[in-house]
Design a protein around this motif. Structure first.
Motif, PDB file in Angstrom:
ATOM      1  N   ASN A 120     -10.944  39.097   4.831  1.00  0.00           N
ATOM      2  CA  ASN A 120     -10.280  37.815   4.603  1.00  0.00           C
ATOM      3  C   ASN A 120      -8.896  38.052   4.021  1.00  0.00           C
ATOM      4  N   SER A 121      -7.892  37.421   4.609  1.00  0.00           N
ATOM      5  CA  SER A 121      -6.528  37.676   4.148  1.00  0.00           C
ATOM      6  C   SER A 121      -5.612  36.514   4.506  1.00  0.00           C
ATOM      7  N   THR A 122      -4.471  36.494   3.846  1.00  0.00           N
ATOM      8  CA  THR A 122      -3.405  35.521   4.085  1.00  0.00           C
ATOM      9  C   THR A 122      -2.120  36.295   4.345  1.00  0.00           C
ATOM     10  N   LYS A 123      -1.289  35.759   5.226  1.00  0.00           N
ATOM     11  CA  LYS A 123      -0.006  36.405   5.494  1.00  0.00           C
ATOM     12  C   LYS A 123       1.120  35.519   4.970  1.00  0.00           C
ATOM     13  N   ILE A 124       2.067  36.153   4.280  1.00  0.00           N
ATOM     14  CA  ILE A 124       3.270  35.465   3.808  1.00  0.00           C
ATOM     15  C   ILE A 124       4.401  35.803   4.769  1.00  0.00           C
ATOM     16  N   HIS A 125       4.972  34.793   5.399  1.00  0.00           N
ATOM     17  CA  HIS A 125       6.123  34.965   6.279  1.00  0.00           C
ATOM     18  C   HIS A 125       7.360  34.592   5.470  1.00  0.00           C
ATOM     19  N   LEU A 126       8.302  35.519   5.361  1.00  0.00           N
ATOM     20  CA  LEU A 126       9.408  35.347   4.415  1.00  0.00           C
ATOM     21  C   LEU A 126      10.759  35.562   5.075  1.00  0.00           C
ATOM     22  N   ALA A 127      11.733  34.770   4.643  1.00  0.00           N
ATOM     23  CA  ALA A 127      13.132  34.962   5.019  1.00  0.00           C
ATOM     24  C   ALA A 127      13.942  35.144   3.738  1.00  0.00           C
ATOM     25  N   VAL A 128      14.767  36.184   3.703  1.00  0.00           N
ATOM     26  CA  VAL A 128      15.618  36.433   2.539  1.00  0.00           C
ATOM     27  C   VAL A 128      17.081  36.474   2.985  1.00  0.00           C
ATOM     28  N   ASP A 129      17.976  36.266   2.021  1.00  0.00           N
ATOM     29  CA  ASP A 129      19.402  36.222   2.338  1.00  0.00           C
ATOM     30  C   ASP A 129      20.027  37.612   2.302  1.00  0.00           C
ATOM     31  N   SER A 130      21.348  37.670   2.315  1.00  0.00           N
ATOM     32  CA  SER A 130      22.060  38.950   2.370  1.00  0.00           C
ATOM     33  C   SER A 130      21.800  39.825   1.147  1.00  0.00           C
ATOM     34  N   GLY A 131      21.437  39.202   0.044  1.00  0.00           N
ATOM     35  CA  GLY A 131      21.166  39.963  -1.176  1.00  0.00           C
ATOM     36  C   GLY A 131      19.700  40.249  -1.392  1.00  0.00           C
ATOM     37  N   GLY A 132      18.847  39.862  -0.447  1.00  0.00           N
ATOM     38  CA  GLY A 132      17.416  40.109  -0.575  1.00  0.00           C
ATOM     39  C   GLY A 132      16.683  39.061  -1.388  1.00  0.00           C
ATOM     40  N   LEU A 133      17.310  37.893  -1.591  1.00  0.00           N
ATOM     41  CA  LEU A 133      16.678  36.827  -2.362  1.00  0.00           C
ATOM     42  C   LEU A 133      16.041  35.805  -1.417  1.00  0.00           C
ATOM     43  N   PRO A 134      14.859  35.296  -1.751  1.00  0.00           N
ATOM     44  CA  PRO A 134      14.102  34.431  -0.834  1.00  0.00           C
ATOM     45  C   PRO A 134      14.764  33.082  -0.620  1.00  0.00           C
ATOM     46  N   VAL A 135      14.764  32.630   0.629  1.00  0.00           N
ATOM     47  CA  VAL A 135      15.307  31.307   0.958  1.00  0.00           C
ATOM     48  C   VAL A 135      14.243  30.401   1.577  1.00  0.00           C
ATOM     49  N   HIS A 136      13.213  30.992   2.182  1.00  0.00           N
ATOM     50  CA  HIS A 136      12.145  30.181   2.761  1.00  0.00           C
ATOM     51  C   HIS A 136      10.938  31.074   3.036  1.00  0.00           C
ATOM     52  N   PHE A 137       9.744  30.481   2.923  1.00  0.00           N
ATOM     53  CA  PHE A 137       8.533  31.235   3.264  1.00  0.00           C
ATOM     54  C   PHE A 137       7.473  30.281   3.797  1.00  0.00           C
ATOM     55  N   LYS A 138       6.512  30.851   4.525  1.00  0.00           N
ATOM     56  CA  LYS A 138       5.392  30.109   5.090  1.00  0.00           C
ATOM     57  C   LYS A 138       4.126  30.936   4.890  1.00  0.00           C
ATOM     58  N   LEU A 139       2.978  30.263   4.935  1.00  0.00           N
ATOM     59  CA  LEU A 139       1.686  30.939   4.836  1.00  0.00           C
ATOM     60  C   LEU A 139       0.907  30.746   6.132  1.00  0.00           C
ATOM     61  N   SER A 140       0.112  31.765   6.465  1.00  0.00           N
ATOM     62  CA  SER A 140      -0.782  31.650   7.623  1.00  0.00           C
ATOM     63  C   SER A 140      -1.969  32.576   7.387  1.00  0.00           C
ATOM     64  N   GLY A 141      -2.928  32.536   8.306  1.00  0.00           N
ATOM     65  CA  GLY A 141      -4.026  33.487   8.236  1.00  0.00           C
ATOM     66  C   GLY A 141      -3.531  34.904   8.445  1.00  0.00           C
ATOM     67  N   GLY A 142      -4.228  35.874   7.881  1.00  0.00           N
ATOM     68  CA  GLY A 142      -3.762  37.259   7.928  1.00  0.00           C
ATOM     69  C   GLY A 142      -3.691  37.844   9.321  1.00  0.00           C
ATOM     70  N   GLN A 143      -4.443  37.274  10.287  1.00  0.00           N
ATOM     71  CA  GLN A 143      -4.466  37.802  11.648  1.00  0.00           C
ATOM     72  C   GLN A 143      -3.296  37.302  12.483  1.00  0.00           C
ATOM     73  N   THR A 144      -2.514  36.362  11.971  1.00  0.00           N
ATOM     74  CA  THR A 144      -1.425  35.757  12.736  1.00  0.00           C
ATOM     75  C   THR A 144      -0.304  36.760  12.975  1.00  0.00           C
ATOM     76  N   HIS A 145       0.154  36.849  14.210  1.00  0.00           N
ATOM     77  CA  HIS A 145       1.243  37.778  14.530  1.00  0.00           C
ATOM     78  C   HIS A 145       2.557  37.254  13.956  1.00  0.00           C
ATOM     79  N   ASP A 146       3.399  38.179  13.501  1.00  0.00           N
ATOM     80  CA  ASP A 146       4.668  37.806  12.880  1.00  0.00           C
ATOM     81  C   ASP A 146       5.518  36.911  13.778  1.00  0.00           C
ATOM     82  N   VAL A 147       5.624  37.280  15.045  1.00  0.00           N
ATOM     83  CA  VAL A 147       6.556  36.601  15.940  1.00  0.00           C
ATOM     84  C   VAL A 147       6.181  35.141  16.175  1.00  0.00           C
ATOM     85  N   SER A 148       4.916  34.793  15.988  1.00  0.00           N
ATOM     86  CA  SER A 148       4.491  33.411  16.224  1.00  0.00           C
ATOM     87  C   SER A 148       5.113  32.441  15.229  1.00  0.00           C
TER      88      SER A 148
END
Length: 253
Positions: A120-148
């Motif tokens: 059982n797992s959860t995946k965090i999908h994350l976007a960070v800016d030029s300095g590596g600081l988070p600007v947006h994230f989403k959650l999904s099931g751990g089996q979800t492919h990144d590109v989706s």
């Protein structure tokens, strides 16, 4: 007294931001409540095991649950990330294991819990800016492919000039979507691609470690590295709070 995380400066900033959401009254006792939430995030203990210094554990949890329903933690992150340098946008996903107590729910998929190789797992999908600081994230099931979640992650993030991602986002449809936003893509193709990677800016790709560093920083908190929350909104609030702690030094001298 347990170790705390908020200085007077950081609390003054956070209390002001929470008040600006127009959903939280400015009360002095909220500081110890937030310290209790941060303590639980850092240690991963059960709510009922919170030290009494933070007040009654049930009161701390009820207030956290209420703030989670209102989306207060996510709004705090949105406010703090206004300083983002969005010339570059790095995206990636990372899997966290869901504890057995957090995964024993009737409809796990609706709570962003899925089955992956580790269970059982959860995946965090994350976007960070030029300095590596988070600007947006989403959650999904751990089996979800990144590109989706690539397109939704990019479209929900601030406008950028370049999107950088690893081979997990190798998709021509995603590249065309990035082009439609008048942005450049730096996404390597897989080894079996006939086109190859001669057009990739490898110098810029080397900075992709910034998004990996962001995951490393929040996973030092035990309640982030392992998901104990049954509800996706509660875990989302914890993750948003952890990302907000990354932003605070940028706002406070």
């Amino acid at each position: 007294m347990p170790r705390t995380m908020l200085t007077d400066q950081t609390w003054n900033l956070l209390s002001r931001v929470m008040y600006l959401t127009e959903r939280v009254y400015r009360k002095p006792e909220h500081r110890m409540t937030l310290e209790g939430i941060l303590y639980r995030m850092r240690t991963g203990i059960q709510w009922r095991d919170l030290p009494s210094d933070f007040g009654d554990w049930s009161k701390v949890f009820r207030r956290f649950n209420l703030w989670s329903k209102k989306g207060v933690m996510v709004e705090i992150l949105s406010f703090l990330s206004k300083l983002a340098d969005t010339q570059w946008l790095f995206i990636d996903g990372s899997i966290v294991k869901a504890h057995q107590d957090g995964a024993c729910i009737a409809d796990a998929q609706e709570q962003a819990i899925g089955k992956s190789r580790g269970g059982n797992s959860t995946k965090i999908h994350l976007a960070v800016d030029s300095g590596g600081l988070p600007v947006h994230f989403k959650l999904s099931g751990g089996q979800t492919h990144d590109v989706s979640h690539g397109e939704s992650l990019i479209s929900s993030s601030p406008k950028t000039e370049v999107v950088i991602a690893d081979k997990g986002y190798d998709s021509q449809a995603l590249r065309e979507f990035i082009k439609s936003l008048k942005a450049q893509h730096v996404i390597p193709r897989k080894g079996n691609s006939k086109q190859g990677n001669d057009d990739i800016d490898w110098c810029l790709y080397c900075y992709r470690h910034l998004v990996e560093n962001a995951f490393m920083k929040i996973k030092k908190y035990r309640a982030i590295a392992t998901r104990y929350d049954k509800l996706a909104r509660n875990y989302r609030s914890m993750v948003a709070l952890a990302f907000s702690m990354m932003w605070l030094p940028m706002w406070v001298d």
